[in-house]
Design a protein around this motif. Structure first.
Motif, PDB file in Angstrom:
ATOM      1  N   TYR A  65       0.676  -1.175   0.145  1.00  0.00           N
ATOM      2  CA  TYR A  65       0.050  -0.392   0.617  1.00  0.00           C
ATOM      3  C   TYR A  65       0.850   1.513   0.281  1.00  0.00           C
ATOM      4  CZ  TYR A  65      -2.823   3.411   1.345  1.00  0.00           C
ATOM      5  OH  TYR A  65      -4.457   4.666   1.510  1.00  0.00           O
ATOM      6  N   GLU A  87       1.367   6.694  -1.539  1.00  0.00           N
ATOM      7  CA  GLU A  87       0.816   5.386  -1.650  1.00  0.00           C
ATOM      8  C   GLU A  87       1.293   4.589  -2.921  1.00  0.00           C
ATOM      9  OE1 GLU A  87      -3.484   5.513  -2.324  1.00  0.00           O
ATOM     10  OE2 GLU A  87      -3.759   6.994  -1.106  1.00  0.00           O
ATOM     11  N   ILE A 111      -5.988   0.913  -4.204  1.00  0.00           N
ATOM     12  CA  ILE A 111      -6.373   0.537  -2.949  1.00  0.00           C
ATOM     13  C   ILE A 111      -6.336   1.610  -1.994  1.00  0.00           C
ATOM     14  CG2 ILE A 111      -4.899  -1.279  -1.222  1.00  0.00           C
ATOM     15  CD1 ILE A 111      -2.662  -1.909  -3.501  1.00  0.00           C
ATOM     16  N   ARG A 135      -7.350   1.325   2.057  1.00  0.00           N
ATOM     17  CA  ARG A 135      -7.525   0.965   3.885  1.00  0.00           C
ATOM     18  C   ARG A 135      -8.614   1.861   5.258  1.00  0.00           C
ATOM     19  NH1 ARG A 135      -1.736   1.567   6.592  1.00  0.00           N
ATOM     20  NH2 ARG A 135      -1.739   3.981   6.894  1.00  0.00           N
ATOM     21  N   TYR A 174      -7.399  -3.903   4.297  1.00  0.00           N
ATOM     22  CA  TYR A 174      -7.008  -3.450   2.621  1.00  0.00           C
ATOM     23  C   TYR A 174      -8.235  -4.134   2.017  1.00  0.00           C
ATOM     24  CZ  TYR A 174      -3.014  -1.930   4.863  1.00  0.00           C
ATOM     25  OH  TYR A 174      -2.229  -1.236   5.260  1.00  0.00           O
ATOM     26  N   CYS A 193       1.952  -3.098  -6.562  1.00  0.00           N
ATOM     27  CA  CYS A 193       1.309  -3.847  -5.028  1.00  0.00           C
ATOM     28  C   CYS A 193       1.597  -4.834  -4.463  1.00  0.00           C
ATOM     29  CB  CYS A 193       0.308  -3.114  -4.806  1.00  0.00           C
ATOM     30  SG  CYS A 193      -0.907  -4.101  -6.173  1.00  0.00           S
TER      31      CYS A 193
END
Lengths: 349, 186
Positions: free
Chosen positions: B80, B95, B102, B104, B114, B127
């Motif tokens: 992330y 990020e 993504i 969270r 997530y 990621c």
């Protein structure tokens, strides 16, 4: 009736482009089509789409304080655990076997094991303890299977064992805690559990790495990978010291969960192994950064990470022997890498 | 003189067409006949980024999926956050995902849950690489069945450096890292 008889000029116009030119043109069109087809490739992904931490792997030459002085090849598949006993012998385990080596790496004994132990420790009396994912298997000093201790549950993942005269400490990454056992397998207490009364969140263990080690004074240290550091505990579970160093600088621990293995030299120096940026570092007894023992470049040479996608971390275990040499169990290379100071006496430790 | 007539070319073609049509109908109706589809084996994938650029669809039919059962719910999630992110928050500069796909949500100290916004994900696998390299590999790439164009030759598979894209039966559809019934690695 032939057209040229009616219009001779028309015939002349048809012949202005000769047949061979049409043939060349046709070949050129076909060749161009093929060339376009063969060379039509999408753009390669640019920097923005590729994860790259290579810039953080670079280490200043002055920071590299050790070099590899020996490499002990292991006749062992999928090596997973390494230990040094009180007599300086090395113990390495992996798929279906436990090897005893002398300090030069010569194989002294080989014990066949069912399955793949995750970790190994040898008590001063020669009793061998193997972490078998959810329980410990105990072997006599002659290699006879003595007993299996009770399972720690389906989530258990035993990742390291240390033994002293009184206790056996077992790190369980699956349950994020350390168990203190008696030598006959009775659990006395656990260490690192979440405890709201003490305002403790416990160990944070995002992946299957949790390590325990004794320092030179016999104190118990546990890695807390999710907090990116190490912590010292009393045997009853009371936290004494916490030292966390999150970050991507050389003297810090990067990512979500490092260090993955820890060990101590006789002078109190902490030795750490990391994944993601594969390297081994040392920190002096006051936890000041002392140097890099093994760089990413060194540890990543000679094997292809693409062949180990399920477990890309090459360092499977870490130990310090009785001569204060740093031993790195390298999984893909199936070897123990031995590191010693480049300039003995000038360490920053 | 014989009165038999030799079968003509037209009759032959007609018979062949009927046979082919009949065979096709029989195969389609047969319960044993199964469609094969392209899918990524996450255990072979090396997250080279080509899933984002080589798919004939734009954005790619490849998306990141999340095995929440094996996620570490890390605060310092390497899938992330940028490496050496200035801060551990949702700021764009922190990020890792180039499309902010993504998200969270705080669970409890120090854990975060997530999730992937499929509409934003372009399947680059950045990621996935971060999670696998530092974490436990709970993020991985899959070809989404409802998006895939089912090309005869998958344009990504043609250039996949680790041969991670293969044909699997449609009944299987996905190669999951964690199957509730079969456990991890199923």
């Amino acid at each position: 009736m032939f057209p040229y008889k009616e219009n001779p000029m028309q015939h002349k116009q048809q012949r202005m482009i000769p047949d061979w030119a049409w043939a060349v043109l046709a070949i050129a069109v076909v060749a161009l089509t093929l060339a376009l087809f063969m060379t039509d490739r999408p753009d390669e992904p640019g920097e923005a789409l590729v994860y790259d931490v290579s810039r953080y792997e670079a280490v200043a030459d002055d920071d590299v304080r050790y070099h590899e002085t020996a490499r002990i090849a292991l006749e062992l598949d999928n090596p997973s655990g390494l230990a040094v006993d009180s007599e300086g012998r090395l113990w390495a385990t992996g798929e279906g076997a436990l090897l005893m080596l002398d300090e030069t790496g010569r194989e002294q004994a080989r014990h066949e094991i069912d399955g793949r132990p995750d970790c190994v420790a040898v008590a001063p009396d020669g009793t061998m303890y193997l972490g078998m994912r959810d329980h410990l298997a105990v072997f006599s000093d002659t290699g006879e299977h003595h007993t299996n201790w009770e399972t720690l549950g389906e989530r258990a993942w035993t990742t390291e064992i240390v033994v002293d005269e009184n206790h056996v400490f077992v790190a369980d990454a699956g349950n994020a805690r350390v168990y203190r056992y008696t030598h006959d397998g009775q659990i006395l207490n656990t260490i690192g559990e979440r405890d709201p009364e003490r305002d403790s969140i416990g160990f944070v263990v995002p992946s299957h790495y949790l390590d325990v080690a004794f320092d030179a004074m016999g104190a118990l240290w546990v890695s807390n990978p999710g907090k990116l550091g190490v912590e010292k505990y009393r045997a009853d579970g009371a936290l004494l010291t916490a030292w966390h160093q999150p970050g991507f600088a050389t003297h810090q621990f990067p990512g979500c969960c490092n260090p993955i293995h820890i060990a101590f030299k006789s002078n109190g120096t902490l030795v750490t192994a990391e994944k993601g940026i594969n390297r081994v570092k040392t920190f002096a007894a006051d936890r000041s950064f002392a140097g890099v023992a093994a760089t990413s470049e060194h540890l990543n040479a000679g094997w292809n990470a693409a062949e180990f996608p399920a477990d890309p971390a090459p360092i499977r275990d870490l130990a310090v022997d009785t001569n204060d040499r740093i031993l790195v169990l390298h999984g893909p290379l199936r070897a123990i890498l031995v590191f010693e100071p480049i300039d003995a006496g000038k360490e920053k430790e | 003189m014989s009165t038999e007539t030799k079968p003509g070319r037209r009759e032959f073609i007609r018979a062949a067409a009927v046979a082919a049509l009949g065979g096709g109908v029989w195969m389609a109706a047969s319960p044993s006949a199964e469609k094969w589809v392209w899918q990524i084996d996450p255990h072979k994938c090396t997250q080279c980024g080509r899933c984002a650029t080589h798919c004939v669809l734009n954005p790619s039919a490849v998306k990141c999926v999340h095995a929440t059962k094996i996620c570490g719910y890390c605060d310092l999630c390497s899938g992330y956050l940028q490496p050496a992110a200035p801060a551990l928050d949702t700021g764009a500069e922190n990020e890792l995902c180039p499309t902010a796909a993504i998200t969270r949500r705080f669970v409890e100290e120090p854990y975060f849950a997530y999730s992937i916004d499929e509409d934003l994900c372009i399947g680059c696998g950045k990621c996935v690489k971060g999670c696998g390299q530092f974490g436990n590999g709970s993020l991985y790439l899959q070809i989404k069945r409802d998006l895939c164009a089912h090309c005869n030759e998958c344009a990504i598979a043609r250039d996949c450096p680790s041969n991670a894209i293969e044909r699997i039966p449609l009944s299987r559809a996905y190669v999951l890292k964690y199957d509730e019934n079969a456990g991890e690695g199923a």
